[in-house]
Design a protein around this motif. Sequence first.
Motif, PDB file in Angstrom:
ATOM      1  N   LYS A 162      -0.896  -5.016  -4.273  1.00  0.00           N
ATOM      2  CA  LYS A 162      -0.764  -6.271  -3.626  1.00  0.00           C
ATOM      3  C   LYS A 162      -0.467  -6.006  -2.178  1.00  0.00           C
ATOM      4  O   LYS A 162      -0.967  -6.717  -0.983  1.00  0.00           O
ATOM      5  N   GLU A 163       0.212  -4.904  -2.165  1.00  0.00           N
ATOM      6  CA  GLU A 163       0.667  -4.346  -0.780  1.00  0.00           C
ATOM      7  C   GLU A 163      -0.655  -4.043   0.319  1.00  0.00           C
ATOM      8  O   GLU A 163      -0.871  -4.215   1.555  1.00  0.00           O
ATOM      9  N   MET A 164      -1.700  -3.361  -0.420  1.00  0.00           N
ATOM     10  CA  MET A 164      -2.793  -3.112   0.382  1.00  0.00           C
ATOM     11  C   MET A 164      -3.635  -4.305   0.288  1.00  0.00           C
ATOM     12  O   MET A 164      -4.628  -4.177   1.311  1.00  0.00           O
ATOM     13  N   LEU A 200      -6.281  -5.410  -0.765  1.00  0.00           N
ATOM     14  CA  LEU A 200      -7.738  -5.432  -0.743  1.00  0.00           C
ATOM     15  C   LEU A 200      -8.369  -5.741  -2.210  1.00  0.00           C
ATOM     16  O   LEU A 200      -7.535  -5.890  -3.037  1.00  0.00           O
ATOM     17  N   SER A 201      -9.680  -5.966  -2.226  1.00  0.00           N
ATOM     18  CA  SER A 201     -10.199  -6.244  -3.397  1.00  0.00           C
ATOM     19  C   SER A 201     -10.038  -5.418  -4.517  1.00  0.00           C
ATOM     20  O   SER A 201      -9.666  -6.012  -5.599  1.00  0.00           O
ATOM     21  N   GLU A 202     -10.082  -4.321  -4.433  1.00  0.00           N
ATOM     22  CA  GLU A 202      -9.498  -3.246  -5.252  1.00  0.00           C
ATOM     23  C   GLU A 202      -8.785  -2.000  -4.652  1.00  0.00           C
ATOM     24  O   GLU A 202      -8.921  -1.552  -3.506  1.00  0.00           O
ATOM     25  N   THR A 203      -7.795  -1.568  -5.264  1.00  0.00           N
ATOM     26  CA  THR A 203      -6.941  -0.222  -4.931  1.00  0.00           C
ATOM     27  C   THR A 203      -7.280   0.697  -6.199  1.00  0.00           C
ATOM     28  O   THR A 203      -7.113   0.240  -7.526  1.00  0.00           O
ATOM     29  N   ALA A 204      -7.661   1.666  -5.881  1.00  0.00           N
ATOM     30  CA  ALA A 204      -7.802   3.054  -6.869  1.00  0.00           C
ATOM     31  C   ALA A 204      -6.933   3.987  -7.076  1.00  0.00           C
ATOM     32  O   ALA A 204      -6.442   4.175  -6.315  1.00  0.00           O
ATOM     33  N   SER A 241      -4.297  -8.189 -10.910  1.00  0.00           N
ATOM     34  CA  SER A 241      -4.301  -7.470 -11.772  1.00  0.00           C
ATOM     35  C   SER A 241      -5.240  -6.501 -12.003  1.00  0.00           C
ATOM     36  O   SER A 241      -5.956  -6.103 -11.198  1.00  0.00           O
ATOM     37  N   GLU A 242      -5.121  -5.599 -13.078  1.00  0.00           N
ATOM     38  CA  GLU A 242      -5.865  -4.546 -13.502  1.00  0.00           C
ATOM     39  C   GLU A 242      -7.402  -5.060 -13.825  1.00  0.00           C
ATOM     40  O   GLU A 242      -7.425  -5.881 -14.528  1.00  0.00           O
TER      41      GLU A 242
END
Length: 301
Positions: A40-42, A44-48, A74-75
């Motif tokens: 949420k903090e990042m 972006l569409s995805e955080t890996a 969500s994951e």
Amino acid sequence: MKLPIFIADAFTARAFCGNPAAVCLLENELENDTYQNIAKEMNLSETAFIRRLSPTDNFAQSSCFGLRWFTPASEVPLCGHATLASAAVLFYKMSNVNFFKQSVTVLFLVGRHSGGVYVIQVQKTMLHEYFLLFCGIKALALSVFLRSFCLLAQTAIGDTLVQDIQYSPDTHNLLVRLSDSYKRSFLETLKVNTENLPHIENTGKVKGLILTLKGEPGGQTQAFDFYSRYFAPWWDVAEDPVTGSAHTILSSYWSQQLGKKQMRAFQCSRRGGELNIALRPDGRVDVKGAATVVLEGTLMV
């Protein structure tokens, strides 16, 4: 707790193009709420999240990692561009020795958290370019669509002419092929209504919408076999800039339509991204693309 954090633009060799993903390096697993809060903090569409599976190796030496992907909501079970971004971080920032050995691949093991156990292999092929192999993930089959999906497509794109609609039950993605009468510029500027889609389709059958268009191989300096855009408001992602996982579906569809096993694709988002695709005899998909690290920092948790 201090965690190394990076942002890398995937499926592009230029900064500020392609699809940005955050990449966080972990020594140990985090609480599930912490994963989600970081994503949420990042924003972006995805955080890996990359975790070393061998406690005796460091990030520069390891050849096997655990990998999880989170959207701000969500994951998710699979994310191609964030995997490519993770490989870029390991090579450019962690100087992972395995990327210097052409015969060695770096393995990302994805297991219980994403709903299935499989292996993703990533191998560096040349400067600023990686070979992204979804090992064990075949080109995903499409089935006859349901009538209710027509309403979903019409809500998204209005009276735009549609040539074909297909559904991927494995990924819950709906593929909508626009009429061959349209050009790339039409797809690029098409206004897509994503806000109402989760309200119209709330059964869980559809989690993503792929719009695609036949390419113009002979009409451009840089020829592409097909174009696409990808929308996932069900995952709180209105439009994804470049979507590696969606091309496991697109590759299967366009391979049948064009009678080709090797194709060049362009995702027509504002940022844009290029992908080179090859279908193997066993049905697996090779997706090749570039990645560029644009940010490095420390996350305070």
